[in-house]
Write a protein that holds these residues in place. Structure first.
Motif, short mmCIF file in Angstrom:
data_model
loop_
_atom_site.label_atom_id
_atom_site.label_comp_id
_atom_site.label_asym_id
_atom_site.label_seq_id
_atom_site.Cartn_x
_atom_site.Cartn_y
_atom_site.Cartn_z
N LEU A 1 1.03 -1.17 0.50
CA LEU A 1 0.50 -0.11 0.11
C LEU A 1 0.97 1.18 -0.09
O LEU A 1 1.94 1.53 1.04
CB LEU A 1 -0.81 0.46 1.69
CG LEU A 1 -1.55 1.14 1.30
CD1 LEU A 1 -2.24 1.45 0.23
CD2 LEU A 1 -2.93 1.65 3.04
N ILE B 1 -4.84 -6.69 -1.70
CA ILE B 1 -3.34 -6.29 -1.35
C ILE B 1 -3.27 -7.86 -1.50
O ILE B 1 -1.96 -8.19 -1.81
CB ILE B 1 -3.22 -5.36 -1.04
CG1 ILE B 1 -4.18 -4.17 -0.99
CG2 ILE B 1 -1.97 -5.71 0.08
CD1 ILE B 1 -3.92 -3.24 0.78
N LYS B 2 -3.12 -8.77 -0.49
CA LYS B 2 -2.49 -10.41 -0.63
C LYS B 2 -3.25 -11.24 -1.29
O LYS B 2 -1.99 -12.22 -1.32
CB LYS B 2 -3.57 -10.90 1.07
CG LYS B 2 -3.69 -10.23 2.54
CD LYS B 2 -4.21 -11.05 3.17
CE LYS B 2 -4.22 -10.39 4.85
NZ LYS B 2 -4.71 -11.00 5.81
N LYS C 1 -1.76 -7.41 -5.44
CA LYS C 1 -2.01 -6.22 -6.06
C LYS C 1 -1.10 -5.01 -5.28
O LYS C 1 -0.96 -5.38 -4.12
CB LYS C 1 -3.05 -6.04 -5.94
CG LYS C 1 -4.22 -7.59 -6.85
CD LYS C 1 -3.38 -6.77 -8.03
CE LYS C 1 -4.59 -8.10 -8.97
NZ LYS C 1 -4.41 -8.33 -10.33
N LYS C 2 -1.02 -3.78 -5.98
CA LYS C 2 -0.34 -2.65 -5.47
C LYS C 2 -1.76 -1.65 -5.38
O LYS C 2 -2.02 -1.57 -6.55
CB LYS C 2 1.02 -2.25 -6.52
CG LYS C 2 2.01 -3.52 -6.04
CD LYS C 2 3.72 -2.72 -7.02
CE LYS C 2 4.72 -4.48 -6.47
NZ LYS C 2 5.20 -3.32 -7.08
N LEU C 3 -1.63 -0.84 -4.03
CA LEU C 3 -2.79 -0.31 -3.91
C LEU C 3 -2.28 1.10 -3.68
O LEU C 3 -1.26 1.23 -2.81
CB LEU C 3 -3.85 -0.70 -3.48
CG LEU C 3 -4.66 -1.10 -3.73
CD1 LEU C 3 -4.60 -3.16 -4.06
CD2 LEU C 3 -6.18 -1.07 -2.41
N CYS D 1 -3.17 -2.69 8.02
CA CYS D 1 -2.28 -3.10 6.86
C CYS D 1 -1.72 -3.69 7.67
O CYS D 1 -0.66 -4.69 7.63
CB CYS D 1 -1.67 -2.43 5.65
SG CYS D 1 -3.10 -1.93 4.57
N ILE E 1 1.22 -6.63 6.28
CA ILE E 1 1.05 -5.94 4.52
C ILE E 1 2.58 -4.53 4.82
O ILE E 1 1.68 -3.55 5.77
CB ILE E 1 -0.40 -5.46 4.37
CG1 ILE E 1 -0.67 -6.46 4.24
CG2 ILE E 1 0.14 -4.45 2.37
CD1 ILE E 1 -2.37 -6.21 4.09
#
Length: 226
Positions: free
Chosen positions: A2, A69-70, A73-75, A97, A102
């Motif tokens: 994130l 995210i898990k 993916k990148k946010l 997170c 994360i």
């Protein structure tokens, strides 16, 4: 992953090159307000998919975000202006997170109170940032009385329709000769800084139409050198 991305508080050119790159590279951008953020992203021709993340939906959307995210993916998280989590949504998501291991990275960038402090001319080696005071008068007065005991410079945000009420409350508690600085619309076309005693600023503003967002800075409990 994130990314916490600060966005311009006024002038669109204040978005950094690195922020632009990451906003183009991530899979999803979380935004506080869809229409508002879409204008900024369109200005920079950023085509990344966006989803709304705001105070009204953060509690029930966070599990969905964590699942994304898990999956690898990148946010990126942006708000309407400035750095997320500073008087804006973001704190709760960051907490979750951390709890779920994360990775988080916050980029440096625009935050309204920093340039306001620098321009104030008030000592800023130590300061207290309180964001917005409560809308409720009793809580606001209680907070200001507590701050009266703080020797550090005090910085807060205030909206135009509450500014005079807040200034009057500060005058009643800190005294009419307290030195304050008001910074209006940082980095925007109508940016303006007012400096003087609390009584003087109230006289300047009381018969005028007050517009824009303000950073209000109160000199600490030391003698101001004029």
């Amino acid at each position: 992953m994130l990314y916490i991305i600060p966005t311009p508080i006024g002038n669109r050119e204040d978005l950094t090159f690195r922020s632009l790159r990451i906003l183009n590279e991530v899979d999803i951008i979380l935004v506080e307000n869809y229409k508002f953020s879409k204008k900024l992203l369109n200005f920079y021709n950023i085509k990344t998919s966006i989803q709304t993340y705001a105070c009204y939906n953060e509690h029930y959307i966070i599990p969905h975000i964590l699942k994304i995210i898990k999956k690898g993916k990148k946010l990126a998280l942006i708000t309407n202006a400035g750095t997320p989590s500073i008087s804006d949504p973001g704190f709760l998501l960051i907490q979750y997170c951390i709890k779920h291991s994360i990775n988080i990275e916050c980029l440096p960038g625009a935050t309204a109170f920093v340039p306001a402090l620098v321009m104030s001319g008030i000592p800023i080696n130590e300061f207290t940032f309180i964001g917005f005071l409560s809308k409720k008068k009793i809580k606001r007065i209680k907070k200001l009385k507590h701050l009266l005991q703080d020797n550090r410079t005090i910085v807060m945000y205030e909206s135009p329709h509450r500014l005079l009420n807040t200034l009057n409350d500060i005058q009643n508690i800190f005294g009419s000769e307290k030195y304050v600085v008001l910074c209006k619309e940082i980095s925007k076309i109508f940016q303006k800084t007012l400096r003087g005693t609390i009584n003087n600023l109230i006289l300047q503003l009381k018969n005028k139409k007050i517009l824009g967002e303000y950073v209000l800075i109160i000199h600490g409990n030391t003698i101001h050198s004029k």
